[in-house]
Design an enzyme around this catalytic site. Structure first.
Site, mmCIF file in Angstrom:
data_model
loop_
_atom_site.group_PDB
_atom_site.id
_atom_site.type_symbol
_atom_site.label_atom_id
_atom_site.label_comp_id
_atom_site.label_asym_id
_atom_site.label_seq_id
_atom_site.Cartn_x
_atom_site.Cartn_y
_atom_site.Cartn_z
ATOM 1 N N LYS A 13 0.834 -1.212 0.000
ATOM 2 C CA LYS A 13 0.000 0.000 0.000
ATOM 3 C C LYS A 13 0.872 1.267 0.000
ATOM 4 O O LYS A 13 0.624 2.177 -0.763
ATOM 5 C CB LYS A 13 -0.926 0.029 1.231
ATOM 6 N N ARG A 88 -9.417 1.351 9.184
ATOM 7 C CA ARG A 88 -8.924 0.006 9.469
ATOM 8 C C ARG A 88 -9.966 -0.818 10.202
ATOM 9 O O ARG A 88 -9.703 -1.942 10.603
ATOM 10 C CB ARG A 88 -7.671 0.096 10.320
ATOM 11 N N ARG A 127 11.141 -6.523 4.636
ATOM 12 C CA ARG A 127 10.957 -5.087 4.384
ATOM 13 C C ARG A 127 11.957 -4.259 5.193
ATOM 14 O O ARG A 127 12.236 -4.556 6.339
ATOM 15 C CB ARG A 127 9.532 -4.681 4.761
ATOM 16 N N ARG A 160 11.273 -2.180 10.799
ATOM 17 C CA ARG A 160 10.279 -1.708 11.747
ATOM 18 C C ARG A 160 10.076 -2.725 12.861
ATOM 19 O O ARG A 160 10.065 -3.929 12.599
ATOM 20 C CB ARG A 160 8.937 -1.465 11.029
ATOM 21 N N ARG A 171 -0.475 -8.753 13.400
ATOM 22 C CA ARG A 171 -1.037 -7.760 12.467
ATOM 23 C C ARG A 171 -1.945 -8.434 11.451
ATOM 24 O O ARG A 171 -2.959 -7.868 11.035
ATOM 25 C CB ARG A 171 0.091 -6.993 11.768
HETATM 26 P P1 AMP Z 1 0.891 0.766 8.805
HETATM 27 O O1 AMP Z 1 2.132 1.560 8.554
HETATM 28 O O2 AMP Z 1 -0.289 1.241 8.018
HETATM 29 O O3 AMP Z 1 1.129 -0.724 8.693
HETATM 30 O O4 AMP Z 1 0.493 1.030 10.342
HETATM 31 C C1 AMP Z 1 1.360 0.665 11.402
HETATM 32 C C2 AMP Z 1 0.600 0.622 12.711
HETATM 33 O O5 AMP Z 1 0.042 1.912 13.003
HETATM 34 C C3 AMP Z 1 -0.589 -0.321 12.741
HETATM 35 O O6 AMP Z 1 -0.199 -1.677 12.990
HETATM 36 C C4 AMP Z 1 -1.382 0.281 13.911
HETATM 37 O O7 AMP Z 1 -0.794 -0.028 15.152
HETATM 38 C C5 AMP Z 1 -1.204 1.770 13.658
HETATM 39 N N1 AMP Z 1 -2.271 2.282 12.763
HETATM 40 C C6 AMP Z 1 -2.126 2.744 11.493
HETATM 41 N N2 AMP Z 1 -3.312 3.121 10.975
HETATM 42 C C7 AMP Z 1 -4.236 2.889 11.934
HETATM 43 C C8 AMP Z 1 -5.634 3.048 12.007
HETATM 44 N N3 AMP Z 1 -6.355 3.502 10.952
HETATM 45 N N4 AMP Z 1 -6.268 2.702 13.167
HETATM 46 C C9 AMP Z 1 -5.570 2.249 14.224
HETATM 47 N N5 AMP Z 1 -4.252 2.044 14.214
HETATM 48 C C10 AMP Z 1 -3.564 2.356 13.084
#
Ligand code: AMP
Length: 218
Positions: A13, A88, A127, A160, A171
């Site tokens: 994404k 989400r 990654r 990360r 996740r």
């Molecule tokens: P991402 O970089 O999109 O994989 O997001 C990393 C982490 O940020 C996720 O595993 C959540 O802990 C938090 N996060 C990102 N977007 C959201 C969201 N819309 N709602 C809640 N937590 C989020």
């Protein structure tokens, strides 16, 4: 263009969002990037988010929804945006729908990047992310020119915390339980476009743009 990207963690994404945002001339709004930026700067929001992000759990809706609501009022998002990582869960999708309805600016499309679980794990565990600009690379599929260094800004690449194997598993569970239902939500709204997210990055971008051109009248 008002666009949402959905798909499991590791579907690409973030990478596709950069290409699509540049193509449509809209800001790329990644809730994960906003959280990580705040965690790096140890802001109040960052300290709160860290315990959730590091465990692969969702940050509470009240916090996330307010953050997105505020971000969407910025000048650069007036003519369009690409949301990556939000919504989400169904509650967030409903809140977003209400925010956009109030502003009279409904979504144009929701693009789903579909990928098998086995490929997701391979992608996530390899990654590497830039500490400085958040660009992502892969130790096998998208190697940086110089090991450990970002091609775009020369920043340092790192793994990360939440790309470790145990957190990846959590996740994926969170995605299946909480995020997947938004796919049906947007299908019902008539906004869902699904593409297969395998192949070269450029090839997937072309597939995405072709699917969006066919579905969205601009
Ligand atoms: P991402 O970089 O999109 O994989 O997001 C990393 C982490 O940020 C996720 O595993 C959540 O802990 C938090 N996060 C990102 N977007 C959201 C969201 N819309 N709602 C809640 N937590 C989020």
């Amino acid at each position: 263009m008002r666009l949402i990207l959905v798909g499991p963690p590791g579907a690409g994404k973030g990478t596709q969002a950069v290409h699509l945002a540049a193509h449509y001339g809209i800001p790329h709004i990644s809730t994960g990037d906003i959280f990580r930026h705040n965690m790096k700067n140890e802001t109040e929001l960052g300290l709160l988010a860290k315990s959730y992000v590091d465990r692969g759990e969702l940050v509470p809706d009240s916090v996330t929804n307010e953050m997105v609501k505020d971000r969407l009022t910025h000048e650069d998002a007036r003519e369009g945006f690409l949301l990556d990582g939000f919504p989400r869960n169904v509650l967030q999708a409903e809140v977003l729908r209400a925010i956009l309805a109030e502003a009279g600016t409904p979504l144009d499309a929701v693009l789903e990047l579909a990928l098998d679980d086995s490929e997701i794990i391979a992608r996530l565990s390899g990654r590497r992310t830039c500490k400085n600009c958040s660009a992502s690379f892969h130790v096998i599929y998208e190697k940086p020119t110089v090991d450990g260094i970002c091609d775009k800004c020369q920043g340092e690449l790192y793994q990360r915390e939440d790309d470790s194997e145990a957190v990846i598993a959590r996740r994926l569970e969170v995605y299946a339980e909480q995020t997947k239902p938004i796919i049906a939500f947007y299908r019902t709204e008539g906004l869902l476009i699904t593409i297969v997210a395998t192949g070269e990055v450029a090839e997937i971008s072309q597939r995405a743009i072709a699917a969006l051109s066919a579905a969205v009248v601009q």
